[in-house]
Design an enzyme around this catalytic site. Structure first.
Site, short mmCIF file in Angstrom:
data_model
loop_
_atom_site.label_atom_id
_atom_site.label_comp_id
_atom_site.label_asym_id
_atom_site.label_seq_id
_atom_site.Cartn_x
_atom_site.Cartn_y
_atom_site.Cartn_z
N LYS A 147 -0.14 -7.74 8.76
CA LYS A 147 -1.14 -7.65 9.82
C LYS A 147 -0.71 -8.46 11.05
O LYS A 147 0.24 -9.22 10.99
CB LYS A 147 -2.50 -8.11 9.28
CG LYS A 147 -2.98 -7.27 8.07
CD LYS A 147 -3.34 -5.83 8.43
CE LYS A 147 -3.31 -4.87 7.25
NZ LYS A 147 -4.43 -4.94 6.34
C1 LIG Z 1 -5.16 -4.42 5.00
C2 LIG Z 1 -6.45 -3.73 5.06
C3 LIG Z 1 -7.57 -4.17 4.34
C4 LIG Z 1 -7.50 -5.20 3.25
O1 LIG Z 1 -6.99 -6.41 3.60
P1 LIG Z 1 -6.31 -7.33 2.47
O2 LIG Z 1 -6.15 -8.64 3.17
O3 LIG Z 1 -5.00 -6.70 2.10
O4 LIG Z 1 -7.25 -7.41 1.33
C5 LIG Z 1 -8.80 -3.55 4.57
N1 LIG Z 1 -8.92 -2.53 5.44
C6 LIG Z 1 -7.86 -2.05 6.13
C7 LIG Z 1 -8.06 -0.92 7.09
C8 LIG Z 1 -6.58 -2.61 5.94
O5 LIG Z 1 -5.53 -2.10 6.60
#
Ligand SMILES: *Cc1c(COP(=O)(O)O)cnc(C)c1O
Length: 415
Positions: free
Chosen positions: A203
């Protein structure tokens, strides 16, 4: 490449060397350096490793950065979504609406509460939840809606919030891609009752694993603080700080969702660079769009008026009627040229679990399916050099040119 690499973007990077001298260009690479190393080392030396003062500092900095009233740090974006749903009072038997074009975590978190995920179709321009389709799926059981800012492009929040308000629904934004995104002069995180961020390895801001819920509801914030640590009224840090007795009270059936100070320290270091990192991604997006826009086989991602994308993803869409190959073949050729790429996302209703559990099937959300078959996410991250971006551009244009459908080429030439 196995599907799991697309489902968990980042897993393939570990095996690909980032080499700016003609080697493979990974789909993603985290921007972490000496600041993060120093921050973690200090926490290790302090002797306090779990949730404590570093987490509190990260939460405060985060609130200041997005303009939120309260920020609650947790161990993942999925945990953030679950806690927000719990704080919104979502329970078994309820329904929560979410777009089908998202990562499974969005609907998975709804399932944790016992509520039913009700999927909705997308707006083909932005690939975000279509407010009208959302509105059509509201029933007497609907309690909340989870708009997802795909790739960092903010959803139509005014329309979504207006519909939610009319039907008395909670709005929980899935902002896993949207740090820092702007909607009508406000940062995502300062708009709705709840906003959930992810700090997963791929991210825009990463702590390796981590997440955050922002809220303007003080009571909900306090409840989420209790629920993230076993439902215990006063957490270990507060007890340690105040030198109180070891006595504590379990107030509710909580979860183990707290963040470690080790990871919070990485988050604080990352946050300080967030604007600069976003600016670097924005430059790459502009470079890509400038190069791709003239090509009739390519559709560049839209940044809607009055919004600013975080540019977490650069989602290029193919005009398949212009091409002799499909999206998968296009991606295969990109990978053969050493360009990492991915797909965001295979709609949830096309996965076997959502079919088996909820009866969704191909054809249920035609707009989401159409976009799925034509989208490719290209590398976009601060450490991608101009030379690498130019190699990505050259590879895309080469394939788009070499694989033109004959009659399409003729039509284009005579146009
Ligand atoms: C990455 C992601 C999540 C979940 O996040 P995590 O930190 O991996 O649990 C939720 N929604 C979207 C759209 C994502 O890309």
């Amino acid at each position: 490449m196995p599907d799991i690499f697309d489902a968990l973007p980042g897993m393939d990077l570990q095996t690909m060397k980032n080499d700016s001298h003609g080697g493979a260009i990974p789909f993603h690479r985290a921007s972490v350096g000496e600041e993060e190393v120093r921050a973690v080392t200090e926490v290790i030396r302090s002797g306090w490793l779990t949730m404590g003062s570093e987490t509190a500092r990260f939460e405060n900095d985060f609130s200041d950065y997005v303009g939120a009233r309260h920020s609650v740090a947790v161990c993942s974006g999925t945990a953030a979504l679950h806690l927000a749903l719990v704080a919104a009072g979502v329970r078994a038997g309820d329904e929560v609406i979410a777009p089908t074009t998202t990562f499974t975590a969005t609907a998975e978190a709804i399932g944790y509460t016992g509520a039913r995920p009700v999927l909705a179709d997308i707006d083909p321009l932005t690939m975000n939840l279509d407010p009208e389709d959302f509105s059509r799926r509201i029933t007497a059981k609907t309690r909340a809606v989870i708009p997802v800012h795909l790739g960092g492009q903010p959803c139509e929040m005014d329309a979504i919030r207006e519909i939610a308000c009319r039907h008395n629904l909670h709005v929980i934004e899935d902002a896993a891609h949207a740090l820092p995104s702007i909607y009508k002069a406000r940062r995502v995180g300062a708009i709705s009752e709840f906003t959930c961020f992810s700090f997963y390895a791929t991210k825009t801001l990463t702590t390796g694993e981590g997440g955050m819920v922002t809220t303007r509801n003080g009571i909900a914030a306090e409840r989420m603080r209790v629920m993230r640590l076993h439902g215990i009224g006063r957490d270990a840090w507060k007890r340690h700080q105040s030198g109180e007795s070891a006595d504590y009270d379990v107030k509710e059936a909580g979860f183990k969702y707290n963040l470690s100070d080790l990871l919070a320290a990485i988050g604080t270091a990352q946050l300080a660079k967030s604007d600069a990192m976003c600016e670097a991604r924005r430059k790459i997006a502009a470079r890509y769009s400038h190069a791709f826009e003239p090509d009739a086989a390519l559709e560049i991602p839209l940044e809607a008026p009055d919004t600013r994308s975080s540019w977490h993803l650069y989602i290029l869409r193919l005009r398949l009627e212009q091409l002799a190959i499909d999206r998968n073949h296009f991606m295969q050729q990109l990978r053969e040229k050493g360009i990492g790429c991915s797909v965001h996302f295979k709609p949830l209703h096309l996965h076997s679990y959502y079919h088996r559990q909820f009866g969704y099937k191909p054809g249920d959300f035609p707009r989401a399916e159409e976009q799925y078959h034509r989208c490719i996410s290209l590398p976009i991250y601060p450490d991608l050099t101009h030379e690498q971006a130019d190699r990505v551009i050259a590879a895309v244009l080469e394939i788009a040119h070499a694989c033109r459908r004959k009659h399409a080429k003729a039509a284009h030439a005579s146009a």
